[in-house]
Design a protein around this motif. Structure first.
Motif, PDB file in Angstrom:
ATOM      1  N   LEU A 270       0.879  -1.270   0.027  1.00 14.07           N
ATOM      2  CA  LEU A 270      -0.006   0.111  -0.085  1.00 14.07           C
ATOM      3  C   LEU A 270       0.805   1.049  -0.146  1.00 14.07           C
ATOM      4  CD1 LEU A 270      -2.763  -1.151   2.380  1.00 14.07           C
ATOM      5  CD2 LEU A 270      -3.069  -0.631   0.125  1.00 14.07           C
ATOM      6  N   ILE A 271       1.692   1.138   0.852  1.00 14.21           N
ATOM      7  CA  ILE A 271       2.880   2.628   0.865  1.00 14.21           C
ATOM      8  C   ILE A 271       3.579   2.572  -0.454  1.00 14.21           C
ATOM      9  CG2 ILE A 271       4.871   3.481   2.183  1.00 14.21           C
ATOM     10  CD1 ILE A 271       2.328   3.719   3.574  1.00 14.21           C
ATOM     11  N   ARG A 272       4.262   1.533  -0.875  1.00 11.61           N
ATOM     12  CA  ARG A 272       4.799   1.493  -2.299  1.00 11.61           C
ATOM     13  C   ARG A 272       3.678   2.019  -3.408  1.00 11.61           C
ATOM     14  NH1 ARG A 272       5.745  -3.780  -3.424  1.00 11.61           N
ATOM     15  NH2 ARG A 272       6.335  -4.023  -1.434  1.00 11.61           N
ATOM     16  N   ASP A 273       2.726   1.676  -3.467  1.00 15.14           N
ATOM     17  CA  ASP A 273       1.731   2.078  -4.308  1.00 15.14           C
ATOM     18  C   ASP A 273       1.502   3.555  -4.215  1.00 15.14           C
ATOM     19  OD1 ASP A 273       1.420  -0.200  -5.596  1.00 15.14           O
ATOM     20  OD2 ASP A 273      -0.454  -0.934  -4.569  1.00 15.14           O
ATOM     21  N   LEU A 274       1.470   4.102  -2.967  1.00 12.51           N
ATOM     22  CA  LEU A 274       1.177   5.409  -2.893  1.00 12.51           C
ATOM     23  C   LEU A 274       2.328   6.293  -3.337  1.00 12.51           C
ATOM     24  CD1 LEU A 274      -0.183   8.105  -1.646  1.00 12.51           C
ATOM     25  CD2 LEU A 274       0.921   7.665   0.442  1.00 12.51           C
ATOM     26  N   ILE A 275       3.695   5.976  -2.828  1.00 14.15           N
ATOM     27  CA  ILE A 275       4.919   6.375  -3.201  1.00 14.15           C
ATOM     28  C   ILE A 275       5.206   6.251  -4.776  1.00 14.15           C
ATOM     29  CG2 ILE A 275       7.424   5.980  -3.270  1.00 14.15           C
ATOM     30  CD1 ILE A 275       6.937   5.191  -0.377  1.00 14.15           C
ATOM     31  N   ARG A 276       4.606   5.368  -5.424  1.00 11.43           N
ATOM     32  CA  ARG A 276       4.628   5.089  -6.769  1.00 11.43           C
ATOM     33  C   ARG A 276       3.851   6.391  -7.565  1.00 11.43           C
ATOM     34  NH1 ARG A 276       3.884  -0.131  -7.886  1.00 11.43           N
ATOM     35  NH2 ARG A 276       6.134  -0.573  -7.304  1.00 11.43           N
ATOM     36  N   GLN A 277       2.642   6.478  -7.125  1.00 14.46           N
ATOM     37  CA  GLN A 277       1.846   7.334  -7.698  1.00 14.46           C
ATOM     38  C   GLN A 277       2.510   8.974  -7.546  1.00 14.46           C
ATOM     39  OE1 GLN A 277      -1.911   7.084  -5.561  1.00 14.46           O
ATOM     40  NE2 GLN A 277      -2.838   6.259  -7.031  1.00 14.46           N
ATOM     41  N   GLN A 278       2.934   9.155  -6.344  1.00 14.22           N
ATOM     42  CA  GLN A 278       3.531  10.455  -5.989  1.00 14.22           C
ATOM     43  C   GLN A 278       4.724  10.834  -7.068  1.00 14.22           C
ATOM     44  OE1 GLN A 278       1.544  12.108  -4.376  1.00 14.22           O
ATOM     45  NE2 GLN A 278       1.437  11.986  -2.119  1.00 14.22           N
ATOM     46  N   MET A 279       5.561   9.516  -7.269  1.00  9.79           N
ATOM     47  CA  MET A 279       6.692   9.877  -8.255  1.00  9.79           C
ATOM     48  C   MET A 279       6.206   9.986  -9.471  1.00  9.79           C
ATOM     49  SD  MET A 279      10.040   9.862  -8.323  1.00  9.79           S
ATOM     50  CE  MET A 279      10.848   9.234  -7.037  1.00  9.79           C
ATOM     51  N   ARG A 280       5.271   9.132  -9.926  1.00  9.94           N
ATOM     52  CA  ARG A 280       4.716   9.505 -11.350  1.00  9.94           C
ATOM     53  C   ARG A 280       4.377  10.972 -11.564  1.00  9.94           C
ATOM     54  NH1 ARG A 280       0.556   5.966 -11.483  1.00  9.94           N
ATOM     55  NH2 ARG A 280       2.040   4.269 -11.550  1.00  9.94           N
ATOM     56  N   THR A 281       3.454  11.442 -10.630  1.00 13.16           N
ATOM     57  CA  THR A 281       2.935  12.795 -10.748  1.00 13.16           C
ATOM     58  C   THR A 281       4.178  13.899 -10.648  1.00 13.16           C
ATOM     59  OG1 THR A 281       1.011  12.121  -9.436  1.00 13.16           O
ATOM     60  CG2 THR A 281       1.375  14.520  -9.536  1.00 13.16           C
TER      61      THR A 281
ATOM     62  N   TYR B 290       1.186  20.455  -8.247  1.00 14.87           N
ATOM     63  CA  TYR B 290       1.441  19.171  -7.874  1.00 14.87           C
ATOM     64  C   TYR B 290       1.293  18.773  -6.289  1.00 14.87           C
ATOM     65  CZ  TYR B 290       4.688  15.496  -5.676  1.00 14.87           C
ATOM     66  OH  TYR B 290       5.029  14.309  -4.877  1.00 14.87           O
ATOM     67  N   ARG B 291       1.181  19.872  -5.549  1.00 11.40           N
ATOM     68  CA  ARG B 291       0.661  19.917  -4.232  1.00 11.40           C
ATOM     69  C   ARG B 291      -0.675  19.382  -4.196  1.00 11.40           C
ATOM     70  NH1 ARG B 291      -2.218  22.937  -0.778  1.00 11.40           N
ATOM     71  NH2 ARG B 291      -2.259  24.438  -2.144  1.00 11.40           N
ATOM     72  N   ARG B 292      -1.438  20.254  -5.024  1.00 12.94           N
ATOM     73  CA  ARG B 292      -2.979  19.630  -4.977  1.00 12.94           C
ATOM     74  C   ARG B 292      -3.215  18.007  -5.315  1.00 12.94           C
ATOM     75  NH1 ARG B 292      -7.548  23.606  -5.411  1.00 12.94           N
ATOM     76  NH2 ARG B 292      -8.242  21.496  -6.393  1.00 12.94           N
TER      77      ARG B 292
ATOM     78  N   HIS C 269      -4.183  12.257  -3.784  1.00 14.22           N
ATOM     79  CA  HIS C 269      -3.402  11.071  -3.621  1.00 14.22           C
ATOM     80  C   HIS C 269      -3.394  10.649  -2.417  1.00 14.22           C
ATOM     81  CE1 HIS C 269      -2.628  10.667  -7.958  1.00 14.22           C
ATOM     82  NE2 HIS C 269      -1.376  11.426  -7.887  1.00 14.22           N
ATOM     83  N   GLU C 270      -2.850  11.563  -1.157  1.00 12.06           N
ATOM     84  CA  GLU C 270      -2.942  10.902   0.225  1.00 12.06           C
ATOM     85  C   GLU C 270      -4.397  10.828   0.604  1.00 12.06           C
ATOM     86  OE1 GLU C 270      -0.562  13.781   1.745  1.00 12.06           O
ATOM     87  OE2 GLU C 270       1.373  13.253   0.967  1.00 12.06           O
ATOM     88  N   GLN C 271      -5.365  11.672   0.368  1.00  8.64           N
ATOM     89  CA  GLN C 271      -6.712  11.426   0.476  1.00  8.64           C
ATOM     90  C   GLN C 271      -7.396  10.083   0.078  1.00  8.64           C
ATOM     91  OE1 GLN C 271      -8.056  13.596   2.741  1.00  8.64           O
ATOM     92  NE2 GLN C 271      -9.765  11.918   2.994  1.00  8.64           N
ATOM     93  N   ASP C 272      -6.934   9.737  -1.247  1.00 12.52           N
ATOM     94  CA  ASP C 272      -7.489   8.577  -1.726  1.00 12.52           C
ATOM     95  C   ASP C 272      -7.010   7.430  -1.002  1.00 12.52           C
ATOM     96  OD1 ASP C 272      -9.001  10.134  -3.518  1.00 12.52           O
ATOM     97  OD2 ASP C 272      -7.546   9.739  -5.250  1.00 12.52           O
TER      98      ASP C 272
END
Length: 145
Positions: free
Chosen positions: A62-73, A128-130, A135-138
């Motif tokens: 779960l954490i890895r997926d969140l980090i992956r989304q943040q990195m992609r963005t 990016y902040r928005r 992503h974090e809220q999701d």
């Protein structure tokens, strides 16, 4: 003890006047059950939170997926900004007519290269902040389900 006193150790509480008279049938109210929390579904939420805290394989994924989304963005927005800023000098080199345009006595390339990066970087940072907060809220909503 007085008529208005409560259990021992409790302060005296005044009773409404007419309390000794029984209520008639039309004035009686039905009792309602008040539920403060829904017991169903909490087990899965707690299990997910425990997996995150104990860093199990599910929590790590779960954490890895969140980090992956943040990195992609970050890569998409940063790469787009870098590409735009890198293409401006190339465009002025490829189209010399644009390089000869003057605005308020200053050549257009100098004006754009000096002023455009600041509002552009601010806008990209704001975007990016928005997106990162979304992503974090999701992520939080998926954990709370």
């Amino acid at each position: 003890m007085t008529k208005n006193s409560g259990p021992p150790g409790q302060p005296d509480q005044p009773q409404p006047a007419g309390r000794d008279v029984p209520l008639s049938a039309p004035m009686r109210k039905r009792r309602r059950r008040v539920v403060l929390a829904d017991p169903r579904g909490r087990g899965r939420v707690l299990r997910t939170i425990i997996e995150l805290e104990e860093q199990t394989s599910v929590g790590e994924k779960l954490i890895r997926d969140l980090i992956r989304q943040q990195m992609r963005t970050a890569l998409v927005l940063g790469g787009g900004t870098l590409l735009l800023l890198a293409l401006m000098p190339a465009a002025f080199y490829a189209f010399p007519v644009l390089a000869d345009v003057q605005v308020v006595g200053v050549h257009l390339p100098w004006l754009l290269m000096a002023l455009l990066p600041f509002p552009l970087c601010y806008a990209v940072g704001y975007a990016y902040r928005r997106v990162a907060e979304r992503h974090e809220q999701d992520f939080v909503n998926s954990v709370d389900r």
